[in-house]
Design an enzyme around this catalytic site. Structure first.
Site, PDB file in Angstrom:
ATOM      1  N   ASP A  94     -53.191  46.286 -13.389  1.00  0.00           N
ATOM      2  CA  ASP A  94     -52.764  46.668 -14.738  1.00  0.00           C
ATOM      3  C   ASP A  94     -52.060  48.031 -14.687  1.00  0.00           C
ATOM      4  OD1 ASP A  94     -52.541  46.524 -17.502  1.00  0.00           O
ATOM      5  OD2 ASP A  94     -54.472  47.493 -17.847  1.00  0.00           O
ATOM      6  N   GLU A  95     -51.154  48.291 -15.630  1.00  0.00           N
ATOM      7  CA  GLU A  95     -50.455  49.587 -15.747  1.00  0.00           C
ATOM      8  C   GLU A  95     -49.829  50.019 -14.404  1.00  0.00           C
ATOM      9  OE1 GLU A  95     -49.954  50.647 -18.602  1.00  0.00           O
ATOM     10  OE2 GLU A  95     -51.705  50.543 -19.912  1.00  0.00           O
ATOM     11  N   ARG A 128     -45.555  53.540 -31.065  1.00  0.00           N
ATOM     12  CA  ARG A 128     -46.944  53.556 -31.577  1.00  0.00           C
ATOM     13  C   ARG A 128     -46.963  53.159 -33.049  1.00  0.00           C
ATOM     14  NH1 ARG A 128     -48.747  52.360 -27.614  1.00  0.00           N
ATOM     15  NH2 ARG A 128     -46.597  52.341 -26.923  1.00  0.00           N
ATOM     16  N   THR A 150     -52.275  42.706 -22.242  1.00  0.00           N
ATOM     17  CA  THR A 150     -53.688  42.502 -21.897  1.00  0.00           C
ATOM     18  C   THR A 150     -54.062  41.040 -22.109  1.00  0.00           C
ATOM     19  OG1 THR A 150     -54.168  44.765 -22.565  1.00  0.00           O
ATOM     20  CG2 THR A 150     -56.050  43.298 -22.334  1.00  0.00           C
TER      21      THR A 150
END
Length: 684
Positions: A214-215, A591, A35
């Site tokens: 994005d993504e 994560r 980002t």
């Protein structure tokens, strides 16, 4: 000015941010600052004088769009931005196009967007028999695959799908006649407009000279084709994504878009962001080992900017209760040592696994929240079953009866329920008693002949089950399912696997309760879960529980992943994709920031019964436990099998055809496709 905000970037990020013209693929690993990179690139383009109005940035969520906008604008001098760049979701962009150009399709631009409930109501008015969730999801798939109703009819081989295609045609006619637009149309209709009018497509392409996405690994066929149209006059498309985090194949995303990006767009520059700022090196090493087992990937290796950290723990437990106890104890210790509950999370592949966790946390008094999901006893299918069981223990419960009298569907609509409710209020008798006491002819006068017969059969079934419950609590559950086919009513639902897993978990929990408490009955069980499902007091400091899908984009200091067993994670069998399961494993591991614990059990409720389980292959593939590739003695071969050839190495079978006593195999050896007889390879 541009130099200042580039200083905080590493070399790879800077390389991507300063790229101006031509196609660019930013392959951004987990926690690598994607980002930051894409927002800095947006700011950089504006800072060197590119017109902000010519820059289009597309995201998947409003939240992502808002975050990027704020971060990019904080980097640039607001005095030089007269017209802000367009930064929005794909669907918002589609809506803007339709507002301006809907007339290209011969329709007025005062169209109305319908939501999911509106869509279901329209579909139900067209067809009352076909399963509604299946109808809605198939029509959505048709639109995202750019299939017209006629094309859907032509490709439908089974009778069910021919019927769905017919409904699709009527549904489309209804939308057009009433100038309505559904969510999928926000992408499909702009694409049709740009296909029909080449001059307009060129104008819009010239307007948006610089496009960022994005993504990108989550894009589908329609989004890719829409992007091709937007790039009709230039090649200035920058996409950021991670092929190793492509986990939405089940909802139409195609990993091929990112894997084939360099083929789709000429002279693509590829920048890999491999420096990870989130996890310890130890955690990343295991994540890298796991994902390297996938064949369909562009290939990158995450390297931590942090120290090695603690080793990853693997918990082995007898069953889910022991597993929960260990995790609760760990979390209590962490909290007592001053760690914050909000920095801890528990992930699972199958939602049903939250039931034993919730029970353990409720009993221990540790506050938790379910992220992106419902608490187990709040899920619709579980509330339905509880309503059924309440009726069995108390026939006078009008509230529960109204909930389940048409679940699964038996033709008892809202109007019929309202008539029964009114009659119940008038006679001061519960609905159940009313239906039992009225003669069929009398009941028919209230609800109609067909519904009268249906209700009588339904009530008789409840009474039969009541008797069965008194005779044998264990046999009663099988009889319940045989009578109402509740579980199988989700066979064709898009989310049927999860719902059926929840039902199995619930049945298994009741069975276990009766085994542990032979002198207690169904009423005691219902009272106990009513207490369990009471919400705990709200506090900011809660441990998060969620599915792995819901965890994407999040990070936690202390992470637990449960259910590492074959069948639970990875899910195996029809319709499952082992490579996507492995990508889910990679997402789950990455994560974790500081501490990671993986857990497997030897026994868990499965299909409503306790089953022995095998630990997940992901534990050995990630190098966490000893394990190796073993040769199977089974001589049969099928598509997807992994094989080894003494010269060509490891490959995956794409096709297997019986040839005498052996098989003729079409094998993909790292991109080289070869036909080889099975006697020359070993199955791994």
């Amino acid at each position: 000015m541009s130099e200042n905000f580039l200083l905080s970037l590493n070399d790879s990020q800077k390389n991507a941010a300063q790229h101006i013209d031509g196609a660019l693929l930013i392959l951004a690993g987990a926690g690598s600052g994607k980002t930051k990179t894409i927002t800095t690139r947006l700011a950089y383009l504006i800072s060197i004088g590119i017109d902000p109005a010519s820059i289009l940035t597309l995201t998947f969520t409003n939240k992502a769009a808002t975050e990027m906008r704020e971060r990019a604008f904080s980097l640039i001098d607001s005095s030089i931005v007269h017209t802000p760049p367009l930064l929005c979701t794909f669907h918002k962009f589609g809506l803007l196009l339709l507002k301006f150009y809907m007339s290209e399709l011969g329709r007025k631009n005062n169209f109305i967007i319908i939501d999911t409930d509106d869509k279901k109501r329209i579909l139900r008015s067209i067809d009352k028999e076909l399963p509604l969730p299946l109808l809605a999801s198939e029509i959505s798939k048709y639109k995202n695959s750019i299939l017209s109703p006629n094309e859907a009819k032509a490709t439908a081989q089974l009778k069910l799908y021919q019927e769905i295609a017919d409904v699709y045609e009527k549904y489309e006619n209804y939308l057009e006649k009433n100038n309505l637009v559904d969510f999928d149309d926000l992408l499909l209709l702009p694409y049709k407009i740009l296909c029909n009018n080449e001059k307009l497509a060129e104008e819009i392409s010239q307007k948006y000279n610089y496009i960022m996405v994005d993504e990108y690994q989550d894009t589908n066929e329609l989004q890719y084709k829409l992007l091709r149209k937007l790039c009709a006059t230039h090649n200035n498309l920058c996409v950021v994504g991670d092929d190793d985090q492509s986990i939405y194949g089940w909802r139409g995303a195609t990993i091929k878009n990112i894997l084939n990006f360099t083929d789709h767009f000429e002279n693509t520059k590829v920048v890999k962001l491999e420096e990870n700022y989130r996890s310890t090196n130890t955690i990343l090493n295991h994540a890298n080992q796991l994902i390297e087992h996938n064949r369909d990937r562009l290939g990158k290796k995450l390297v931590s900017t942090r120290e090695d950290g603690n080793s990853v723990r693997v918990y082995e437990s007898h069953d889910e209760n022991e597993e929960t106890r260990k995790i609760v104890d760990d979390i209590k210790n962490l909290i007592s040592n001053g760690e914050r509950a909000s920095e801890m999370a528990i992930l699972f592949r199958v939602n049903a696994l939250s039931r034993s966790l919730e029970e353990g946390f409720n009993k221990s008094g540790v506050a938790y929240k379910l992220v992106g999901g419902m608490k187990f006893y709040e899920r619709a299918e579980i509330k339905d079953l509880i309503a059924y069981f309440r009726i069995l223990t108390n026939n006078n419960d009008n509230f529960s009866l109204k909930r389940i009298v048409n679940k699964p569907k038996r033709g008892i609509g809202k109007t019929t329920i309202e008539k029964l409710d009114a009659k119940s209020a008038q006679t001061q008798k519960p609905i159940f008693q009313l239906v039992e006491e009225l003669e069929p002819e009398e009941l028919a006068q209230v609800v109609g002949k067909k519904n009268s017969r249906t209700l009588k059969v339904f009530m008789a079934s409840i009474m039969d089950l009541k008797e069965a419950l008194e005779e044998s609590k264990m046999r009663f559950l099988d009889l319940f399912e045989d009578t109402f086919d509740y579980r199988s009513s989700y066979d064709n639902a898009p989310d049927g696997f999860d719902r059926q897993a929840n039902i199995d978990e619930f049945y298994g929990y009741i069975r276990d309760y009766f085994i542990q408490n032979p002198h207690l009955g169904l009423e005691d069980f219902l009272n106990e879960i009513a207490l369990e499902s009471e919400n705990s007091e709200f506090t900011e400091e809660m441990v998060s529980m969620m599915s792995i899908h819901a965890s994407k984009g999040l990070e936690y200091k202390h992470l637990f992943i449960i259910g590492l067993e074959e069948g639970f994670f990875p899910i195996i069998g029809d319709g499952s994709d082992i490579e996507e399961e492995r990508r889910l494993g990679y997402v789950a591991l990455t994560r974790a920031m500081d501490n990671l614990t993986l857990s497997f059990v030897h026994s868990r409720f499965y299909k409503g019964k306790r089953a022995s389980l095998t630990k997940s292959r992901f534990l050995s593939e990630s190098g966490l436990i000893k394990g190796c590739l073993t040769l199977e003695k089974n001589s049969a071969y099928k598509k997807g099998d992994l094989v080894k050839h003494k010269i060509f190495g490891m490959g995956r079978v794409q096709k297997a055809v019986k040839a005498g006593k052996e098989y003729k195999l079409t094998i993909n050896f790292a991109g080289q496709i070869r036909d080889i007889l099975s006697s020359f390879v070993e199955k791994i």
